[in-house]
Write an enzyme that holds these catalytic residues in place. Structure first.
Site: not given
Ligand SMILES: [Zn+2]
Length: 168
Positions: A90, A133, A136
């Site tokens: 990441c 994603e 996140h």
């Molecule tokens: Zn990430």
């Protein structure tokens, strides 16, 4: 367009739940363009979510050679199937990668930058990037899925990342 600063751990914004985008206006489109430029400035990457550049909105961009650029606004995972072990990194956790379990196929719905709703069924690296994603946006990081410390590895040189270990 501008390359934005990528927030890294322990920045608290990475742990916040991002807000839904209600209106796709010029500021949202500018943010998307800046996110694309920021993503493209990174050598090993697959995707970037808005909280990673300090904006708590439900927006993510993914770009993989086989799939091109995908912009996701208010994305939701509607189906996940199967399980496989992957290596994952990441951009907000530089210098590390981990071994975790991800789905084999992922089905997602989202809006594009023009506000058009679309659905996407993905597998392999794209499925993995979509999962990371979208997580996140809820303040979840891949390290939350690392089962034990010996499954988290230090990357000596990010440039030495083998294929399939793109950061997102
Ligand atoms: Zn990430």
């Amino acid at each position: 367009m501008a390359v934005l600063e990528i927030r890294t751990l322990p920045d608290p914004i990475l742990r916040q739940k991002a807000k839904k985008v209600n209106r796709i206006d010029n500021s949202v489109r500018k943010l998307i363009d800046d996110m694309i430029e920021t993503l493209r400035a990174e050598p090993n990457r697959a995707g970037l979510a808005a909280p990673q550049v300090g904006v708590p909105l439900r927006i993510a961009v993914i770009e993989l050679p086989e799939h091109g650029l995908i912009t996701l606004i208010n994305p939701e995972v509607i189906k996940k199937e199967g399980e496989r072990t992957v290596q994952e990194g990441c951009l907000s956790i530089p210098g590390y990668f981990g071994e975790i379990k991800r789905a084999v196929t992922v089905k997602v719905k989202a809006k594009d930058r023009y506000g058009k709703q679309f659905r996407l069924k993905a597998e392999e690296l794209l499925a993995q990037a979509l999962e990371q994603e979208i997580e996140h946006l809820d303040g979840i990081l891949y390290i939350d899925h690392v089962e034990s410390e010996d499954k988290l590895f230090e990357a000596a040189q990010e440039e030495e990342f083998a294929e399939g270990e793109e950061s997102s």
